[in-house]
Scaffold this active site. Structure first.
Site, mmCIF file in Angstrom:
data_model
loop_
_atom_site.group_PDB
_atom_site.id
_atom_site.type_symbol
_atom_site.label_atom_id
_atom_site.label_comp_id
_atom_site.label_asym_id
_atom_site.label_seq_id
_atom_site.Cartn_x
_atom_site.Cartn_y
_atom_site.Cartn_z
ATOM 1 N N ARG A 63 29.764 107.939 -22.387
ATOM 2 C CA ARG A 63 31.130 107.583 -22.794
ATOM 3 C C ARG A 63 31.071 106.347 -23.680
ATOM 4 O O ARG A 63 31.479 105.264 -23.285
ATOM 5 C CB ARG A 63 31.946 107.313 -21.540
ATOM 6 C CG ARG A 63 33.383 107.781 -21.668
ATOM 7 C CD ARG A 63 34.080 107.674 -20.374
ATOM 8 N NE ARG A 63 33.710 106.439 -19.687
ATOM 9 C CZ ARG A 63 34.109 106.115 -18.469
ATOM 10 N NH1 ARG A 63 34.874 106.903 -17.802
ATOM 11 N NH2 ARG A 63 33.745 104.976 -17.899
ATOM 12 N N LYS A 172 16.752 110.892 -7.241
ATOM 13 C CA LYS A 172 17.292 110.590 -5.921
ATOM 14 C C LYS A 172 18.461 109.609 -6.047
ATOM 15 O O LYS A 172 18.562 108.965 -7.093
ATOM 16 C CB LYS A 172 16.201 110.026 -5.027
ATOM 17 C CG LYS A 172 15.788 108.617 -5.410
ATOM 18 C CD LYS A 172 14.657 108.170 -4.559
ATOM 19 C CE LYS A 172 14.216 106.802 -4.949
ATOM 20 N NZ LYS A 172 15.135 105.721 -4.714
ATOM 21 N N HIS A 202 9.319 109.308 -8.218
ATOM 22 C CA HIS A 202 8.393 108.734 -9.215
ATOM 23 C C HIS A 202 7.064 108.309 -8.599
ATOM 24 O O HIS A 202 6.069 108.162 -9.302
ATOM 25 C CB HIS A 202 9.055 107.604 -10.018
ATOM 26 C CG HIS A 202 9.105 106.283 -9.307
ATOM 27 N ND1 HIS A 202 10.019 105.982 -8.350
ATOM 28 C CD2 HIS A 202 8.332 105.183 -9.440
ATOM 29 C CE1 HIS A 202 9.815 104.753 -7.917
ATOM 30 N NE2 HIS A 202 8.797 104.242 -8.562
ATOM 31 N N HIS A 264 9.583 108.261 -1.068
ATOM 32 C CA HIS A 264 8.233 107.771 -1.413
ATOM 33 C C HIS A 264 7.287 107.712 -0.205
ATOM 34 O O HIS A 264 6.170 108.202 -0.250
ATOM 35 C CB HIS A 264 8.298 106.373 -2.031
ATOM 36 C CG HIS A 264 9.263 106.246 -3.165
ATOM 37 N ND1 HIS A 264 9.554 107.272 -4.020
ATOM 38 C CD2 HIS A 264 10.011 105.197 -3.603
ATOM 39 C CE1 HIS A 264 10.427 106.865 -4.930
ATOM 40 N NE2 HIS A 264 10.725 105.612 -4.685
ATOM 41 N N LYS A 362 12.408 94.540 0.967
ATOM 42 C CA LYS A 362 12.586 93.700 -0.224
ATOM 43 C C LYS A 362 12.464 92.249 0.214
ATOM 44 O O LYS A 362 12.652 91.922 1.379
ATOM 45 C CB LYS A 362 13.965 93.955 -0.820
ATOM 46 C CG LYS A 362 14.137 95.428 -1.219
ATOM 47 C CD LYS A 362 14.975 95.585 -2.460
ATOM 48 C CE LYS A 362 15.189 97.028 -2.819
ATOM 49 N NZ LYS A 362 14.231 97.565 -3.804
HETATM 50 C C1 BG6 Z 1 12.818 103.037 -6.309
HETATM 51 C C2 BG6 Z 1 13.775 102.340 -5.385
HETATM 52 O O1 BG6 Z 1 12.724 104.393 -5.987
HETATM 53 O O2 BG6 Z 1 11.550 102.443 -6.220
HETATM 54 C C3 BG6 Z 1 13.817 100.862 -5.656
HETATM 55 O O3 BG6 Z 1 15.070 102.879 -5.533
HETATM 56 C C4 BG6 Z 1 12.431 100.267 -5.673
HETATM 57 O O4 BG6 Z 1 14.623 100.188 -4.689
HETATM 58 C C5 BG6 Z 1 11.531 101.085 -6.595
HETATM 59 O O5 BG6 Z 1 12.520 98.935 -6.137
HETATM 60 C C6 BG6 Z 1 10.113 100.591 -6.533
HETATM 61 O O6 BG6 Z 1 9.322 101.310 -7.429
HETATM 62 P P1 BG6 Z 1 7.871 100.804 -7.812
HETATM 63 O O7 BG6 Z 1 7.327 101.883 -8.659
HETATM 64 O O8 BG6 Z 1 8.050 99.492 -8.506
HETATM 65 O O9 BG6 Z 1 7.140 100.632 -6.514
#
Ligand code: BG6
Length: 510
Positions: A63, A172, A202, A264, A362
């Site tokens: 948008r 996700k 990922h 993950h 975190k």
């Molecule tokens: C994401 C989460 O899938 O992965 C985030 O939503 C997280 O909260 C991130 O910070 C971490 O990814 P990576 O590849 O830096 O470990």
């Protein structure tokens, strides 16, 4: 030169290994964090590595009151800021040649007619050949309207009888529990068949995660050790030093378990614990992951064997940081956790009696993701105390990131006139062992989508199994009030240490 001409298309390009064919990506959520920092740079990096077909087209849908040039400049800015490979004007110009922008909101049917027209134009004059991936980097409540509009405008279907493809790529969270995951899936599957849906986790695109299978199944020395015969327990850790930053809108109400464990960490568990698949094909690989996820059992006492916390205010890396509830956008009465840990058991012969401890958080002490297999103590120890006072259990640590590699920890005699034994390590380090560098996870995943290679994408059953594991834990936590506060820069709430203490174990300090 007109926009339709594409001088760089050459039939020889098709011979390049693992290169995409002619196709386009239509990206929804193009101005979001993920698209800006990861997806657009990854597309550019793929182009820069010569892995995108010269007829590759990128269409932004948002948008914004943008023309093509404004979109191109926007992409260039993200690429310059976040791409891994150096900026190459010729690569970017070629990519820009295939860029289009369609202004519209996700729910506006007429915008999809304009999108369909753009896609047709790309097929007819730019050579995308009718092949398109629709990348939904958008909040899940938009999946339904976007898919329905794609269907209504005829975009979701291949042209009848044509050997072309249409794929949906979704990010996700795949729901917030089992019921919503099923609902969400039904919405997408109304429009795209299961084998055209690519669910992104990922972590599966990371080089070190793919190496788990290579490590386990291409070597002989580890397999005999990889079971309850020798392994005492497994610790899977994903720790981050950052807070939630500007992501409260996404994170608050979701929390660490849904954000990271559901996808993950359970994928890491599956790859670590599964049996050898019959082949590397998606069907065989997914079948093994599903089998082991179905064998996962929750502990009987969730109070003792789970932990959750949220970071309070304090100092981290020499600077003052606010607590979670003071982060901008977090609801004042939020009960969202930023740390989650749990024990899982696997009810099969290989893993009977071997707990898998998963933790993520975190604002912890260090950014690190690792899988540590901690081995049993030997039944007999000829070296008496105090000689073994500096020795811990043998361990194999798969270092997923950031210091990618593998560490084997074992005891060795300290040089000298006593029998003192001290832990030493044998390390494999990606940086030292390989001159090739690892692509960003998203590069691999986007290329696999474009090539129609599904092994790295979880199918719906895996998603459902993960929610089946997590739902009872989330329901239990919901009744517990706010999570326990922990100090930034340390390793989570006291309850996490207690959780392992109940089992006579301690967390590794990575
Ligand atoms: C994401 C989460 O899938 O992965 C985030 O939503 C997280 O909260 C991130 O910070 C971490 O990814 P990576 O590849 O830096 O470990």
């Amino acid at each position: 030169m007109s926009e339709g001409d594409n001088p760089l298309v050459h039939p020889d390009d098709l011979r390049l290994p693992r290169m995409s064919g002619p196709c386009g990506v239509v990206m929804f959520g193009i101005t979001g964090d993920l698209a800006r920092k990861k997806l657009l740079p990854a597309i550019y990096d793929l182009a820069n590595r010569g892995l995108l077909h010269p007829s590759f087209a990128l269409t932004g849908f948002a948008r914004r009151d943008w023309g093509k040039q404004a979109f191109v400049s926007f992409v260039e800015k993200q690429v310059r800021e976040h791409a891994r490979t150096p900026f190459n004007q010729a690569t970017f110009d070629q990519l820009a040649h295939g860029m289009r922008f369609v202004a519209g909101s996700f729910g506006d049917a007429s915008a999809y007619d304009r999108l369909a027209q753009t896609v047709r134009e790309l097929d007819e004059s730019y050579g995308t050949g009718g092949n398109h991936a629709f990348y939904l980097s958008i909040p899940p409540h938009w999946f339904g309207p976007v898919c329905e509009n794609l269907a209504a405008s005829g975009l979701a279907r291949d042209r009848a009888g044509a050997p072309t493809w249409r794929r949906a790529v979704i990010e996700k969270p795949f729901g917030h529990n089992l019921a919503s995951a099923k609902e969400l899936n039904a919405t997408v599957q109304k429009v795209f068949p299961e084998d055209s849906i690519f669910r992104i986790d990922h972590y599966l695109g990371k080089e070190t995660v793919q190496n788990i299978m290579a490590l386990r199944f291409s070597n002989t020395i580890l397999e005999p050790l990889w079971s309850a015969n020798y392994v005492d327990h497994v610790q899977i850790t994903m720790a981050e030093t950052m807070g939630i930053g500007s992501r409260a809108g996404y994170y608050d109400g979701i929390g660490a378990a849904r954000d990271v464990i559901q996808n993950h960490l359970l994928q890491l568990l599956a790859l670590t614990a599964m049996e050898e698949p019959a082949s590397l094909d998606a069907a065989d690989l997914r079948a093994e992951k599903e089998k082991v996820l179905s064998a996962v059992r929750l502990p009987a006492n969730l109070g003792e064997h789970t932990a959750r916390g949220r970071y309070g205010p304090g100092r981290q890396a020499g600077r003052q940081v606010v607590g979670y509830t003071d982060e901008e956008g977090v609801e004042p009465d939020s009960t969202t956790e930023t740390y989650a840990a749990l024990r899982l058991d696997i009810a099969n012969r290989r893993w009977a009696g071997v707990p898998f401890y998963l933790r993520t958080g975190k604002r912890l002490g260090k950014r690190v993701t690792e899988i540590a297999l901690v081995f049993k103590a030997s039944g007999h120890q000829p070296f008496p105390m105090p000689f073994t006072s500096e020795q811990d259990r043998n361990a194999l640590v798969i270092r997923i990131q950031p210091d990618e590699g593998i560490t084997l920890r074992f005891g060795s005699k300290v040089p000298g006139t006593t029998h003192q034994i001290r832990d030493v390590t044998m390390d494999f380090d990606y940086g030292e062992a390989f001159t090739e560098n690892s692509p960003e996870a998203y590069e691999r995943l986007i290329l696999d989508v474009l090539r129609g290679e599904p092994p790295l994408f979880p199918r719906q059953r895996e998603v459902e199994l993960s929610w089946e594991i997590l739902d009872p834990v989330l329901a239990f936590w919901e009744k517990q009030g706010p999570p326990e506060e922990y100090r930034p820069g340390l390793w989570g709430p006291d309850s996490a240490d207690l959780m392992l203490a109940h089992d006579g174990r301690t967390w590794r300090i990575p």
